[in-house]
Design an enzyme around this catalytic site. Sequence first.
Site, PDB file in Angstrom:
ATOM      1  N   ARG A  10       3.362 -22.216-107.629  1.00 17.14           N
ATOM      2  CA  ARG A  10       1.701 -21.780-107.449  1.00 17.14           C
ATOM      3  C   ARG A  10       2.276 -21.261-106.166  1.00 17.14           C
ATOM      4  O   ARG A  10       3.030 -21.600-105.340  1.00 17.14           O
ATOM      5  CB  ARG A  10       0.825 -22.468-107.818  1.00 17.14           C
ATOM      6  N   ASN A  39      -8.476 -16.630-100.861  1.00 16.80           N
ATOM      7  CA  ASN A  39      -7.870 -17.964-101.556  1.00 16.80           C
ATOM      8  C   ASN A  39      -8.352 -18.845-101.993  1.00 16.80           C
ATOM      9  O   ASN A  39      -9.797 -18.581-103.019  1.00 16.80           O
ATOM     10  CB  ASN A  39      -7.679 -18.389 -99.865  1.00 16.80           C
ATOM     11  N   ALA A  83       0.765 -18.140-103.142  1.00 16.96           N
ATOM     12  CA  ALA A  83       1.936 -16.953-103.284  1.00 16.96           C
ATOM     13  C   ALA A  83       3.074 -16.512-102.800  1.00 16.96           C
ATOM     14  O   ALA A  83       3.581 -16.054-103.755  1.00 16.96           O
ATOM     15  CB  ALA A  83       0.442 -15.917-102.708  1.00 16.96           C
ATOM     16  N   GLN A 130      -5.489 -29.098-106.321  1.00 14.46           N
ATOM     17  CA  GLN A 130      -4.039 -29.221-105.498  1.00 14.46           C
ATOM     18  C   GLN A 130      -3.899 -30.242-104.318  1.00 14.46           C
ATOM     19  O   GLN A 130      -2.669 -30.379-103.658  1.00 14.46           O
ATOM     20  CB  GLN A 130      -3.982 -27.748-105.694  1.00 14.46           C
ATOM     21  N   ASP A 165      -4.153 -15.854-100.317  1.00 16.65           N
ATOM     22  CA  ASP A 165      -3.301 -15.470-101.597  1.00 16.65           C
ATOM     23  C   ASP A 165      -3.230 -13.898-101.536  1.00 16.65           C
ATOM     24  O   ASP A 165      -2.315 -13.336-101.885  1.00 16.65           O
ATOM     25  CB  ASP A 165      -3.904 -15.910-103.362  1.00 16.65           C
TER      26      ASP A 165
END
Length: 358
Positions: free
Chosen positions: A63, A261, A65, A210, A251
């Site tokens: 994960r 994002n 971008a 995350q 992203d």
Amino acid sequence: MLSQNFLCLSALDILAFIMTRAIEWLDGKLRILDQSRLPREQIFTDLDNYQDVILAIKEMRIRGAPAIGVAAAYGIALGASGIATVNKDEFLAQLSQIMQNFADSRPTAVNLFEAINRMRIAAKGHSIAEIKKSLIDEAKQIHKEEITATELLSRLGADLIEDGFRLLTHCNAGPLATAGYGTALGVIKAAKEQNKRVTVFATETRPLLQGARLTTWELVQEGIPVTLITDSMAGYFMQRKKVDCVIVGADRIAANGDVANKIGTYTLAVLAKENEIPFYVAAPTSTIDLSLSSGDEIPIEERSPDEVTHIQGVPIAPQGVKAANPAFDVTPHSYITAIITEKGVIREPYTEGLNTGK
């Protein structure tokens, strides 16, 4: 079939290993550090066919971008290597379908589509063998460029960080997310390397945590003081003058400077502006999408409601309750103090600066 080679390393070993090898092309396979297993386990897994790479992207074992773009490039090369036909037209047709399968894996991160486009352009050669080699070479080049870009932008961004700054960051934008030095966390690391005393508030980042699982893990190993907070605590600390700046990754960045994002970023940007706190976005130019005039055109991924109603498979809500799960939100450029890229720090007017920077 999925071939796994599990390597369990100590935290100190991984700290040296992670920047260039969280994603690695090795002996015709793609080796990844499985982000879904962190921080409890540090597991490296070998993926030996492109379908497994797509699944790893969808399941967010890979994960971030830039990292998604790098992984997709390697996955396309892996898919090409598995095409058995000797007919060039048939080979290219199968390769095109593999690329489309990657394009369908996640919709928001533009690095994915830029990597696919570069691999499509690289699919040239007099023979199938030449094309396969060209694709591997291009994937390695994409990876190399991301490492270089994230190192450069981190050095540039560090100049915006003052000694003693207390920073707030959201989601994860370190080596894990970039297959390189990092973006938002890269800036923080580079500031530390400039001998600046920095401390960090890391939001846990729902729904997959995350920030709690990955950002704190990376910062602890870097020796950077970090305090974990829930997403809803950010305003409390801003209002009490405990935060000197906010820095996040991205992203996708539209031509006018609007930024997509991880969900919750827009909330932080509004809070930062209300409290007169600088709000920085750090991202390589591969994240800029000049084809979109504004953030209104950025596709937003909707993920499974189970990620909201469950945490790592454990239910936290009543069975059958409805849940929404947009994975990203869009922060209008008016809330952004500056966008940090490897080609410079861009400020308003973003339309001009991003066009020049790209």
